[in-house]
Motif scaffolding. Sequence first.
Motif, mmCIF file in Angstrom:
data_model
loop_
_atom_site.group_PDB
_atom_site.id
_atom_site.type_symbol
_atom_site.label_atom_id
_atom_site.label_comp_id
_atom_site.label_asym_id
_atom_site.label_seq_id
_atom_site.Cartn_x
_atom_site.Cartn_y
_atom_site.Cartn_z
ATOM 1 N N ASP A 16 0.872 -1.176 0.000
ATOM 2 C CA ASP A 16 0.000 0.000 0.000
ATOM 3 C C ASP A 16 0.912 1.230 0.000
ATOM 4 O O ASP A 16 1.618 1.464 0.978
ATOM 5 C CB ASP A 16 -0.867 -0.034 1.257
ATOM 6 C CG ASP A 16 -1.769 1.180 1.399
ATOM 7 O OD1 ASP A 16 -1.757 2.050 0.510
ATOM 8 O OD2 ASP A 16 -2.487 1.263 2.412
ATOM 9 N N PRO A 17 0.933 2.020 -1.089
ATOM 10 C CA PRO A 17 1.863 3.143 -1.172
ATOM 11 C C PRO A 17 1.388 4.352 -0.361
ATOM 12 O O PRO A 17 1.259 5.464 -0.898
ATOM 13 C CB PRO A 17 1.904 3.436 -2.667
ATOM 14 C CG PRO A 17 0.531 3.088 -3.135
ATOM 15 C CD PRO A 17 0.115 1.896 -2.309
ATOM 16 N N ALA A 18 1.143 4.131 0.905
ATOM 17 C CA ALA A 18 0.650 5.181 1.799
ATOM 18 C C ALA A 18 1.446 5.153 3.094
ATOM 19 O O ALA A 18 1.777 4.071 3.594
ATOM 20 C CB ALA A 18 -0.833 4.968 2.091
ATOM 21 N N PRO A 19 1.777 6.329 3.626
ATOM 22 C CA PRO A 19 1.525 7.634 3.026
ATOM 23 C C PRO A 19 2.385 7.840 1.775
ATOM 24 O O PRO A 19 3.412 7.180 1.606
ATOM 25 C CB PRO A 19 1.930 8.613 4.133
ATOM 26 C CG PRO A 19 2.949 7.854 4.933
ATOM 27 C CD PRO A 19 2.503 6.426 4.915
ATOM 28 N N VAL A 20 1.942 8.755 0.903
ATOM 29 C CA VAL A 20 2.684 9.027 -0.323
ATOM 30 C C VAL A 20 4.066 9.573 0.024
ATOM 31 O O VAL A 20 4.194 10.501 0.827
ATOM 32 C CB VAL A 20 1.927 10.039 -1.201
ATOM 33 C CG1 VAL A 20 2.770 10.446 -2.409
ATOM 34 C CG2 VAL A 20 0.597 9.441 -1.669
ATOM 35 N N ARG A 21 5.093 8.959 -0.538
ATOM 36 C CA ARG A 21 6.466 9.427 -0.332
ATOM 37 C C ARG A 21 7.190 9.401 -1.675
ATOM 38 O O ARG A 21 6.828 8.650 -2.581
ATOM 39 C CB ARG A 21 7.209 8.505 0.647
ATOM 40 C CG ARG A 21 6.632 8.455 2.045
ATOM 41 C CD ARG A 21 7.559 7.656 2.961
ATOM 42 N NE ARG A 21 6.993 7.390 4.266
ATOM 43 C CZ ARG A 21 6.997 8.242 5.275
ATOM 44 N NH1 ARG A 21 7.535 9.439 5.104
ATOM 45 N NH2 ARG A 21 6.474 7.919 6.443
ATOM 46 N N ASP A 22 8.239 10.213 -1.770
ATOM 47 C CA ASP A 22 9.139 10.110 -2.914
ATOM 48 C C ASP A 22 9.981 8.863 -2.723
ATOM 49 O O ASP A 22 10.704 8.736 -1.727
ATOM 50 C CB ASP A 22 10.039 11.347 -3.009
ATOM 51 C CG ASP A 22 9.269 12.590 -3.422
ATOM 52 O OD1 ASP A 22 8.285 12.455 -4.172
ATOM 53 O OD2 ASP A 22 9.658 13.698 -2.990
ATOM 54 N N VAL A 23 9.874 7.932 -3.642
ATOM 55 C CA VAL A 23 10.624 6.679 -3.514
ATOM 56 C C VAL A 23 11.671 6.619 -4.621
ATOM 57 O O VAL A 23 11.497 7.192 -5.698
ATOM 58 C CB VAL A 23 9.688 5.453 -3.606
ATOM 59 C CG1 VAL A 23 8.656 5.496 -2.488
ATOM 60 C CG2 VAL A 23 9.003 5.362 -4.963
ATOM 61 N N PRO A 24 12.776 5.929 -4.370
ATOM 62 C CA PRO A 24 13.831 5.839 -5.388
ATOM 63 C C PRO A 24 13.376 4.991 -6.569
ATOM 64 O O PRO A 24 12.471 4.157 -6.460
ATOM 65 C CB PRO A 24 14.990 5.184 -4.636
ATOM 66 C CG PRO A 24 14.354 4.474 -3.488
ATOM 67 C CD PRO A 24 13.155 5.270 -3.106
ATOM 68 N N ASN A 25 14.009 5.201 -7.710
ATOM 69 C CA ASN A 25 13.720 4.392 -8.890
ATOM 70 C C ASN A 25 13.921 2.914 -8.562
ATOM 71 O O ASN A 25 14.897 2.537 -7.915
ATOM 72 C CB ASN A 25 14.633 4.789 -10.054
ATOM 73 C CG ASN A 25 14.300 6.162 -10.606
ATOM 74 O OD1 ASN A 25 13.177 6.631 -10.473
ATOM 75 N ND2 ASN A 25 15.277 6.796 -11.237
#
Length: 312
Positions: A169-178
């Motif tokens: 679940d991509p929450a909370p929204v964060r800047d994630v690395p490639n």
Amino acid sequence: MKDVKDVIVLGGLNMDLIVDTPRLAGPGETAEGTRFYTTPGGKGGNQAVAAARLAQSNGSVKMVGRIGDDGFGEEMAQFMRNEGIDTSLLRRTENIASGIAVIFILPDGENHVNPVYGANALCDSQQSDDVISALASAGVLLCQQEVPLPVTKASIDAAAKAGVPVVLDPAPVRDVPNGFYSSVSVLTPNQGEASAMANIDVVDADAARKAAVTIRNTGIETVIVTLGDQGAWVESNGISELLDPFNVDVVATVAAGDAFNGGLGVGIASGMDLLDAARLGMASGALCVGRDGAQEAMGTRAEAEALLASHS
């Protein structure tokens, strides 16, 4: 439902401090609420309880994470033990508070959440090692983004290497690395998260489909965009389908997404196909929104099966 392999949950645990209020206060303003209560929460803890109530197999859900050395931490741990969750990999951290989340619930059931992650933010290689130690008997790994991203990345990579499906679940929204999601089997953004990830305003099923396709094209096997009372869009190999919602009276939407992921995870761990697992997740979410609280609001296996049968 078939026998369920172990469900491993890596994630945050917060004590939820909940305020029912007619409206949110503006800057410098006081707006009186109508009720206050506390309930164990956090995305990881919520998913673990949702899964445990559906799996109905003592110890088959294992919680990996950190709590502080305070009363909130012990209360959250005891709640999970009472639910039959294996907390042997839940680490108590000295000299720090457990995570908390202040949640304001409006009359239409919508919620606004302000967390302070506390001990959750100290998750480290101990937690990824704990996940690795539990993978041998696992049928699924459930993750979110409330604990430090390097811990989550190490855990999902290890699960993928071991052949264990990963639901994130991509929450909370964060800047994630490639490449962060390269080992994820199923990504489950809600409307807001899908909008942010795909740069598409997800307001309906058609927009959800476009967002799911865009996100999936980054290399993720399956994307499920949850749409609340509009259902859920499932995009995967050979599947591009809207699952209709369950019509229920909404009391609060707190933890609805976590209830969905817990149900989806149990479905995957018990060998269901993707759509049936997603429907179990939707039934779990529908039961959750009909009640107050977070973990306390999760539905049981009998309730989920009855709801599914009534809508078959």
